[in-house]
Design an enzyme around this catalytic site. Sequence first.
Site: not given
Length: 301
Positions: A46, A71, A128, A188
Amino acid sequence: MSDISTTLAGIKLVNPFMVASGILDENGYTMKELLERGAAAVVTKSIGISERDGYPTPVIVEYGDSLINAVGLSNPGIENFGEEINIAKEAKRPIIGSVFAYNAEEFTKLSVKMEEYGVDAIELNLSCPHVKGFGLEVGSDPDLVEDIVNEIKSKVKVPVFAKLSPNVSNIIEIAKAAEKADAYVLINTVKAMAIDIYSRSPVLSNLYGGLSGPAIKPVGIRYVYEVKKETGKEIIGVGGISNYKDAIEYIMAGASAVQIGTALYKYGKGIFREMEWQLRTFMDEERFEKIEEMVGVAIKR
C-alpha cells in the site's frame, strides 16, 4: 485438462492465485520474482502520498500458523514508486497498485498516478486496522467510502477494487457504499493483540495489529459468501489461504480469484506452482472444466 485461468474485471489471469498487498512485495524485483514463480498477478504494498517509516520494531508476531502485524503502512511514497512498477512489469503479468489515504482527494491523486505508472488495476486500502486516520477509520464510514470510490471511478479507466474490513458492524452496508467499484477484496486483517506474559506488556510496539493467516479463514469465507449472495459483484478472496483447498473454499463461496500473503511468509515463494497443479488435479477429478463453474456454487445449493 481443466482450464485454471480466470477473468477478473476484464483482466485475464493465468490462474486464480494473486499476491496480496503486504510485507513481501515492497520492491519491483520481489514482485517480478513472485510473478515469475507462478503468481497470476501481484498487488503492490500500500502506497501513500508521501514516504512513511511505519512503526518501530517489533512489528510482527508469529501466532501459530498465523501472524499479527503492525508495520504501520511504511512505504516510499507515490513519487518514488514508479520504477518498482516498471521492474515488476517485466514479468508480463498484471500489477495491481494498492493505495491508502484519508480522503477522496488524496485517494484520487494516488490512483491517477498509479494509472500513469501503468498498473492494470487499483486496489483501495479502505481497511488497515492499525493506523490512525487511515484504513479502517476511512472504511467504516459508508458515506466516505462512497465518495472515494465514486471520485476515483470518474478519474481513472483501469478497474478499481475496494478492499473491505471485517472490523465493521455491517459489511454489507460498506459494500453497497462501494458498489461502483469493479470488484471487492474480502477481507483485510482482523484487529488483534498479543501479550508477552513475562514482560507483562503487549508484544507489538503499536499495541494492536492485524491478524492474518489460517486463523481468519472462516471469517473471510463467511464474508465472501454473504457479500456475493447480497451483491452478486466479483470478489477477490483473501485471508488464511495456505493451500489449494483453502482457495477452492473461497471460490465456491463466491470469489473469482484469491490473494495469498501470510502463506508466502511461512512457506516460501514456491507455493504457487504447487497450488496450480493441485487445483488442476482437483478440477479434473471433480469434472470442473473452468474456474467460473466453481464460483459461488456453495451459494446456489
